[in-house]
Design a protein around this motif. Structure first.
Motif, short mmCIF file in Angstrom:
data_model
loop_
_atom_site.label_atom_id
_atom_site.label_comp_id
_atom_site.label_asym_id
_atom_site.label_seq_id
_atom_site.Cartn_x
_atom_site.Cartn_y
_atom_site.Cartn_z
N ILE A 80 9.17 -10.56 -4.64
CA ILE A 80 8.63 -9.82 -3.50
C ILE A 80 9.80 -9.36 -2.64
CG2 ILE A 80 7.05 -9.83 -1.53
CD1 ILE A 80 5.71 -12.30 -2.74
N GLN A 96 0.99 -3.69 0.40
CA GLN A 96 1.83 -4.00 -0.76
C GLN A 96 1.94 -2.78 -1.67
OE1 GLN A 96 0.51 -6.05 -4.31
NE2 GLN A 96 -1.47 -6.52 -3.36
N ASN A 128 5.40 -4.77 1.60
CA ASN A 128 5.82 -5.81 0.66
C ASN A 128 5.81 -5.20 -0.74
OD1 ASN A 128 6.08 -7.77 2.61
ND2 ASN A 128 4.11 -8.75 2.19
N VAL A 130 5.95 -5.69 -4.56
CA VAL A 130 5.65 -6.78 -5.47
C VAL A 130 6.10 -6.37 -6.87
CG1 VAL A 130 3.83 -8.24 -6.44
CG2 VAL A 130 3.70 -7.47 -4.05
N LEU A 166 -0.73 -13.69 -2.63
CA LEU A 166 -0.04 -12.73 -1.77
C LEU A 166 -0.68 -12.66 -0.40
CD1 LEU A 166 0.48 -9.83 -4.35
CD2 LEU A 166 2.15 -11.56 -3.65
N THR A 172 0.34 -10.49 3.04
CA THR A 172 0.08 -9.21 2.39
C THR A 172 -1.36 -8.80 2.67
OG1 THR A 172 1.66 -9.73 0.65
CG2 THR A 172 0.09 -7.97 0.19
#
Length: 619
Positions: A80, A96, A128, A130, A166, A172
């Motif tokens: 991440i 995300q 974020n 991922v 997450l 997230t």
């Protein structure tokens, strides 16, 4: 000529598709995108069996998780890239961007972090990112059968097992997009169609967006065999199996209605990032030429399908370029404004500047790069984030910088509000020139390439320092300090052993062959308990030993390492003069006698206890 050959190799795969069109579909309007970007709630309950087995803070803004997937029966690494304001706004959640790898994905790093500037590019962006690691030739789908040692169930992992982790642990939000290159581009479109309520944005960079047209299953099979020896029959069965059609992006394009879509591809002609061969316009990357031609053809047909369905998309046809990473990095940059719009975050970081004590320090530390946030409050002081690190300030310590893995470990320890307090120094080199370290108010963090970064503090730091720190017998720390699982105490692993601290026993190290023996017996959970001494030499200089709560372990080059338990056998050995007496050193552990009793062998004899009576025999 070679370009025509490459095109001819893939043109038969488009038979039966709509004719190629270069018309560009229209992107979503601002009003449409913002309306679609409203959060959708997702249950934060972690599915049974799903757990995070390991967390490795690579930097303050880059974290690697090993998440156990019950569906796959193994740990899956997920990295991440934490949002820009992760520390500046600790109560905020962030959208995300799930970013998928290509056909030759490796098990240690995502191709995105190996081959592009994704880490630095997203350092000042409030999402974020991922990055699943692994999945070579998987198409990030659920396979019908295991293959090549892998039980691929990627769709289940990415859409069911991972999201609650997450949401609950990594702040997230439910606002999500996904993007991928090549295989990952195919998978991104497929996953977006199969889970339209999960995603607001989807991007395919050089993806193959039709998997069932004439010859395509066979082409995918050839590619998968080349990339790891995988078999498409184990993925979706024979080409006649309905699973192929179920996962074909072209056949389910209608599911993308209302989503923000970005599609890009080159045309196989050598471009600005290619090495040109002897023929003008022909790249030395022959495989990349053919694959990009295939991507262009399927992308054009996919765009035509979207147009017929009345679905808006931003379709970019590059005038040149092969199937290679520099172009995918370029498209990642180009698509960002659309990603930001879809996920409802600002496309450009707000203005920031470094002032005061932090600004004065940063001016002399050019390696930090530009600021990414304004200065913000942390427990006990102030901090500010920069492209390559962070600066922390307190009245007691002044301004000090942290970066890289040491900065990551500091955040893992809770930052300024954790056990270490504020940094007291900048990063320094160790005397042996093998590592780096920072000193803090209540401890230190040490880093080397083989050991990573680990904090040392409290009584364990005191004992490690008494022994000479990293130049002592234990070397560098290899793990963080943890509580002993079943007894009250602390332990920290080092290169050559460990340091234990427990009430009533003090803080002591166990190392080398004695440590190995201690481990085979069960460490502190064994009958020995916690150590009560460091490793010591015997009076006659012939052996080394550690004292424990309920016995000792002795080692010599001639005999190896063996434990002797306090009790009748110990008493008899003591009476004989310990290792300097007639029995010598132990050459085995205490064992039970089948008829009842215990026995232990020594260099020059045996001690046996039966019916409460002790007998010593000499060889």
């Amino acid at each position: 000529m070679l370009g025509l050959c490459a095109a001819a190799a893939v043109l038969p795969l488009t038979v039966g598709l709509a004719s190629v069109s270069t018309a560009q579909a229209q992107p979503l309007t601002r009003a449409e995108t913002v309306a679609h970007a409203q959060p959708m709630r997702t249950a934060d309950t972690v599915l049974p069996g799903v757990k995070v087995d390991k967390v490795d803070w690579l930097t303050a803004h880059r974290v690697a998780l090993w998440v156990y997937s019950p569906a796959m029966g193994t740990d899956v690494q997920v990295q991440i890239l934490l949002a820009r304001d992760w520390y500046a706004n600790p109560n905020q959640t962030f959208p995300q961007l799930l970013t998928l790898d290509g056909l030759r994905a490796t098990d240690d790093q995502s191709g995105w972090t190996i081959n592009t500037d994704i880490v630095n590019f997203f350092a000042d962006k409030n999402v974020n990112v991922v990055l699943p690691v692994g999945g070579q030739s998987s198409f990030y789908t659920d396979w019908l059968k295991p293959d090549n040692g892998h039980n691929y169930q990627w769709e289940t992992f990415l859409t069911k097992e991972l999201p609650p982790i997450l949401h609950s642990d990594w702040r997230t939000s439910d606002v999500a997009g996904l993007a991928g290159l090549s295989m990952g581009g195919t998978a991104a479109m497929m996953l977006a169609e199969r889970h339209p309520d999960m995603f607001k944005f989807v991007a395919s960079y050089s993806g193959i967006l039709n998997t069932t047209s004439l010859g395509m299953p066979q082409a995918i099979q050839v590619a998968m065999l080349d990339a790891g020896g995988f078999h498409s029959e184990n993925m979706w069965g024979l080409p006649s199996n309905p699973a192929w059609a179920d996962h074909d992006p072209m056949l389910h394009a209608d599911k993308l209605k209302g989503m923000s879509i970005y599609i890009s591809s080159g045309n196989g002609v050598a471009g600005p990032y290619d090495q040109v061969g002897n023929i003008p316009g022909i790249s030395t990357n022959f495989a990349g030429m053919g694959l990009e031609i295939l991507s262009r053809l399927t992308s054009q047909n996919f765009a035509q399908k979207l147009n017929k369905l009345g679905i808006s998309a931003n379709v970019i046809y590059r005038p040149s370029g092969t199937h290679s990473w520099p172009y995918w990095q370029f498209e990642m940059h180009q698509s960002w404004p659309q990603v930001a719009q879809a996920l409802n975050v600002e496309p450009v970081k707000p203005p920031c500047s470094a002032t005061g004590a932090i600004g004065g320090f940063a001016a002399g530390a050019q390696w930090l790069g530009p600021c990414t946030t304004a200065e913000y409050a942390v427990p006990g002081g102030r901090a500010q984030d920069f492209l390559n690190g962070q600066v922390f300030w307190s009245q007691a310590t002044g301004a000090q910088s942290l970066g890289g893995a040491i900065g990551g470990e500091y955040q893992n320890m809770g930052g300024s509000g954790g056990k270490l307090g504020f940094p007291k120094t900048v990063e320094l080199g160790t005397p042996d020139r093998r590592g780096r370290f920072n000193l803090f108010q209540n401890g230190s963090i040490y880093w080397t390439i083989p050991t990573g970064a680990h904090a040392v503090y409290g009584d364990i730091l005191t004992e490690w320092g008494r022994q000479g720190f990293e130049r002592g017998p234990l070397g560098y720390p290899t793990q963080d300090q943890i509580k002993t699982p079943n007894k009250t105490g602390q332990v920290q692993a080092f290169q050559i052993g460990a340091i234990y601290s427990s009430p009533g026993n003090g803080t002591h190290s166990v190392q080398g062959e004695i440590m190995k023996k201690y481990g085979t017996l069960g460490y502190e959970d064994s009958y020995l308990g916690f150590p009560k001494t460091n490793e010591l030499g015997t009076p006659n200089g012939q052996a080394r030993y550690n004292g424990f709560e309920n016995g000792n372990i002795y080692w010599s080059a001639a005999t190896g390492a063996w434990a002797i338990r306090f009790g009748p056998i110990w008493d008899a050995w003591q009476q004989s003069g310990f290792e300097a007496g007639k029995l010598g050193l132990p050459v085995g552990d205490q064992t039970d006698i089948p008829a009842g009793g215990v026995t232990q062998n020594f260099q020059h004899g045996t001690v046996t206890v039966t019916d409460g009576k002790t007998a010593v025999t000499y060889h």
